[in-house]
Scaffold this motif. Structure first.
Motif, short mmCIF file in Angstrom:
data_model
loop_
_atom_site.label_atom_id
_atom_site.label_comp_id
_atom_site.label_asym_id
_atom_site.label_seq_id
_atom_site.Cartn_x
_atom_site.Cartn_y
_atom_site.Cartn_z
N TYR A 80 0.92 -1.26 -0.09
CA TYR A 80 0.28 0.01 0.19
C TYR A 80 0.78 1.20 -0.02
N ARG A 81 2.05 1.00 0.85
CA ARG A 81 2.95 2.33 0.85
C ARG A 81 3.42 2.66 -0.59
N ARG A 84 1.05 4.16 -2.82
CA ARG A 84 0.62 5.55 -2.91
C ARG A 84 2.11 6.35 -3.23
N LEU A 93 2.95 8.72 5.25
CA LEU A 93 1.94 7.50 5.65
C LEU A 93 2.41 7.30 7.08
N SER A 95 2.88 5.17 10.74
CA SER A 95 3.31 3.93 11.09
C SER A 95 2.37 3.24 11.80
N ALA A 144 7.07 7.39 5.26
CA ALA A 144 6.22 6.38 6.11
C ALA A 144 6.97 6.39 7.26
N LEU A 154 10.74 -0.23 -0.63
CA LEU A 154 9.62 -0.85 0.10
C LEU A 154 9.66 -2.36 -0.62
#
Length: 181
Positions: A80-81, A84, A93, A95, A144, A154
């Motif tokens: 998801y991160r 985005r 974003l 934690s 994030a 990521l």
């Protein structure tokens, strides 16, 4: 033929708490690492009984089922991160506390086969997403957990995090071999 060129993340795009995970991924393409890894992990878990999947290597530690559920949760969050940030969303974003997620999820009430099936489904969705990223998307950076991070960091974190937990399954729980004392 794989024409994807992701490149390894640079130190300034990796939050310090991801470094150990990313170092576990020697492959140059995190997508291919994810493809190969899910088969290895599911094969490792396939031979466990429901009783074995409830084992904990120490009082207060997660059961094997909880580890599998945790892997699916974290992968969803990291994907998801990545989505985005890859799409150019500059919103920082938040934690998350994985230790708070596990008891609420009640993974131990589910069958190991169901949890492994879910992990495979999450991985298929992650792969479908990662395969859409072009060269620009891989390079994008965002924030994030209050730290700068790139899409490729990521993507490398996902298989690295799983490798971390698979190593614990092997060495502490004795899955696929003998546990250390």
């Amino acid at each position: 033929m794989n024409t994807r060129t992701v490149g390894r993340p640079e130190p300034d795009e990796i939050p310090s708490h991801y470094v150990g995970y990313i170092k576990r991924v020697l492959e140059l393409d995190p997508v291919m690492a994810c493809v190969e890894q899910i088969e290895e992990t599911t094969t490792l878990l396939r031979g466990l009984s429901e009783t074995e999947a409830m084992s904990r290597y120490e009082r207060g530690k997660w059961s094997i089922k909880e580890v599998v559920g945790h892997l699916a949760d974290v992968e969803r969050i990291m994907a998801y991160r990545a989505l985005r940030i890859a799409r150019g969303d500059a919103t920082p974003l938040p934690s998350f506390d994985e230790n708070a997620y596990v008891p609420v999820a009640k993974f131990d009430t589910r069958s190991l086969a169901d949890l492994v099936g879910e992990l495979r489904t999450v991985r298929a969705a992650t792969l479908a997403l990662l395969r859409t990223f072009d060269a620009d998307a891989w390079q994008r950076r965002g924030t994030a957990s209050g730290k700068p991070v790139s899409v490729r960091a990521l993507a490398f974190m996902i298989p690295g995090h799983e490798r971390h937990h698979v190593e614990i399954l092997r060495t502490r729980y004795g899955v696929g071999g003998v546990a250390s004392s």
